[in-house]
Structure formats: structure tokens, C-alpha cells
Design a protein around this motif. Structure first.
Motif, mmCIF file in Angstrom:
data_model
loop_
_atom_site.group_PDB
_atom_site.id
_atom_site.type_symbol
_atom_site.label_atom_id
_atom_site.label_comp_id
_atom_site.label_asym_id
_atom_site.label_seq_id
_atom_site.Cartn_x
_atom_site.Cartn_y
_atom_site.Cartn_z
ATOM 1 N N VAL A 183 -23.853 -38.155 24.227
ATOM 2 C CA VAL A 183 -24.982 -38.609 23.410
ATOM 3 C C VAL A 183 -26.295 -38.182 24.054
ATOM 4 O O VAL A 183 -27.222 -37.733 23.375
ATOM 5 C CB VAL A 183 -24.929 -40.144 23.206
ATOM 6 C CG1 VAL A 183 -26.252 -40.678 22.694
ATOM 7 C CG2 VAL A 183 -23.796 -40.509 22.259
ATOM 8 N N LEU A 214 -33.331 -40.529 19.650
ATOM 9 C CA LEU A 214 -31.936 -40.282 19.299
ATOM 10 C C LEU A 214 -31.753 -40.548 17.820
ATOM 11 O O LEU A 214 -32.437 -41.405 17.246
ATOM 12 C CB LEU A 214 -30.999 -41.218 20.070
ATOM 13 C CG LEU A 214 -30.829 -41.017 21.563
ATOM 14 C CD1 LEU A 214 -30.008 -42.142 22.156
ATOM 15 C CD2 LEU A 214 -30.159 -39.685 21.852
ATOM 16 N N LEU A 244 -26.374 -42.029 17.034
ATOM 17 C CA LEU A 244 -26.198 -41.941 18.480
ATOM 18 C C LEU A 244 -26.610 -43.237 19.179
ATOM 19 O O LEU A 244 -26.026 -43.605 20.197
ATOM 20 C CB LEU A 244 -26.961 -40.739 19.028
ATOM 21 C CG LEU A 244 -26.469 -39.387 18.513
ATOM 22 C CD1 LEU A 244 -27.290 -38.262 19.104
ATOM 23 C CD2 LEU A 244 -24.995 -39.189 18.812
ATOM 24 N N ILE A 297 -20.338 -40.782 16.915
ATOM 25 C CA ILE A 297 -20.576 -39.444 17.474
ATOM 26 C C ILE A 297 -20.051 -38.375 16.509
ATOM 27 O O ILE A 297 -20.724 -37.386 16.245
ATOM 28 C CB ILE A 297 -19.936 -39.301 18.871
ATOM 29 C CG1 ILE A 297 -20.662 -40.182 19.880
ATOM 30 C CG2 ILE A 297 -19.938 -37.834 19.317
ATOM 31 C CD1 ILE A 297 -20.002 -40.251 21.244
ATOM 32 N N TYR A 344 -22.369 -38.041 13.554
ATOM 33 C CA TYR A 344 -23.571 -37.295 13.936
ATOM 34 C C TYR A 344 -23.274 -35.795 14.015
ATOM 35 O O TYR A 344 -24.030 -34.971 13.498
ATOM 36 C CB TYR A 344 -24.131 -37.798 15.268
ATOM 37 C CG TYR A 344 -25.224 -36.914 15.792
ATOM 38 C CD1 TYR A 344 -26.516 -36.998 15.279
ATOM 39 C CD2 TYR A 344 -24.970 -35.956 16.762
ATOM 40 C CE1 TYR A 344 -27.523 -36.157 15.725
ATOM 41 C CE2 TYR A 344 -25.964 -35.118 17.225
ATOM 42 C CZ TYR A 344 -27.237 -35.221 16.710
ATOM 43 O OH TYR A 344 -28.237 -34.385 17.146
#
Length: 140
Positions: free
Chosen positions: A32, A45, A49, A129, A132
Motif C-alpha cells: 500500500v 492514499l 488503500l 488492495i 484498487y
């Protein structure tokens, strides 16, 4: 297969799973951090994240709680049983280690709950994650 064989398989595999989740949680946090943006000295971020770091940190915290509870519960129970057995054996410590007894049914329940909760929360972290990465690679 014997019941003891099944229990040993469970202990082995759940132990290995715990060993794998710990470094993967730390690795996820490091991953991350690679995707952070810095603008004018401020770090940003994507929301996925932030959630990933949150879930992975909670997973690590649950790992600590799991082993802390198990250590305290079994240490306390061992000492309590040891005192009772020593008293019954007239203080003969050699016989004490060989005494059989039944552990309370619920002594492992919190440990098991922490274990499964840790795995579920860990999965949420990696799910964020993956979301993303998918949105970054395949933008809408």
C-alpha cells in the motif's frame, strides 16, 4: 485415521496459516505504501488503500490478541491445575506432570474466535488492495 491425527492436522495447518498471514499483512501494508502519492509534502492514499491498511493493521492486532489470550488463559489454567495436583499428590512434583485432567470446554473459544476474525479481516484488507489494483489497471 485417528481423532488425534485429525486434531494434529488441524493444529499444524492452522499454525501454518497463522505464520503465513502475519508476513502477508506486513507485506500488504508495505505494498500500500508503494502506491502513495505525495503532493506538497502531504501523503495521499486512495480510499481503498486506507481501508486496506486499516484491515491489515487490525488483523495484526487480532494476531497479538489471539496469542496473548491463549498464553494467559493456558498459563493461568496450568498453574491452577498444578497447585491442585501437587496438593493431591502431597507435593510430589514428579507425579504432577503425568496427571491427566480435562480442560474447560470454553478455554479455547476466544482463541479460535480471534483466529477466524483475524483471517476474515485480513481478507478484507487484501480485497481492498485487489479492488484498487483493478481500478488502477482498468480505469472506467
Amino acid at each position: 485415521m485417528l481423532l488425534n491425527d485429525a486434531r494434529e492436522a488441524y493444529y499444524y495447518n492452522s499454525g501454518k496459516l497463522g505464520e503465513v498471514v502475519r508476513p502477508l499483512s506486513l507485506g500488504g501494508i508495505a505494498l500500500v505504501w508503494l502506491f502513495k502519492d505525495t503532493v506538497n509534502g502531504s501523503t495521499f492514499l486512495a480510499s481503498e488503500l486506507y481501508f486496506a491498511i486499516f484491515y491489515l493493521a487490525i488483523s495484526l492486532g487480532l494476531d497479538v490478541l489471539q496469542y496473548t489470550y491463549a498464553s494467559v488463559a493456558w498459563g493461568y489454567y496450568h498453574r491452577k491445575q498444578e497447585k491442585a495436583i501437587l496438593k493431591a499428590n502431597g507435593g510430589d512434583i514428579k507425579k504432577s506432570g503425568e496427571q491427566a485432567f480435562n480442560a474447560p470446554i470454553g478455554i479455547n473459544t476466544p482463541t479460535i474466535m480471534f483466529f477466524w476474525l483475524k483471517l476474515i479481516i485480513f481478507s478484507f484488507g487484501y480485497y481492498n488492495i485487489v479492488i484498487y489494483l483493478y481500478r488502477t489497471i482498468y480505469p472506467a
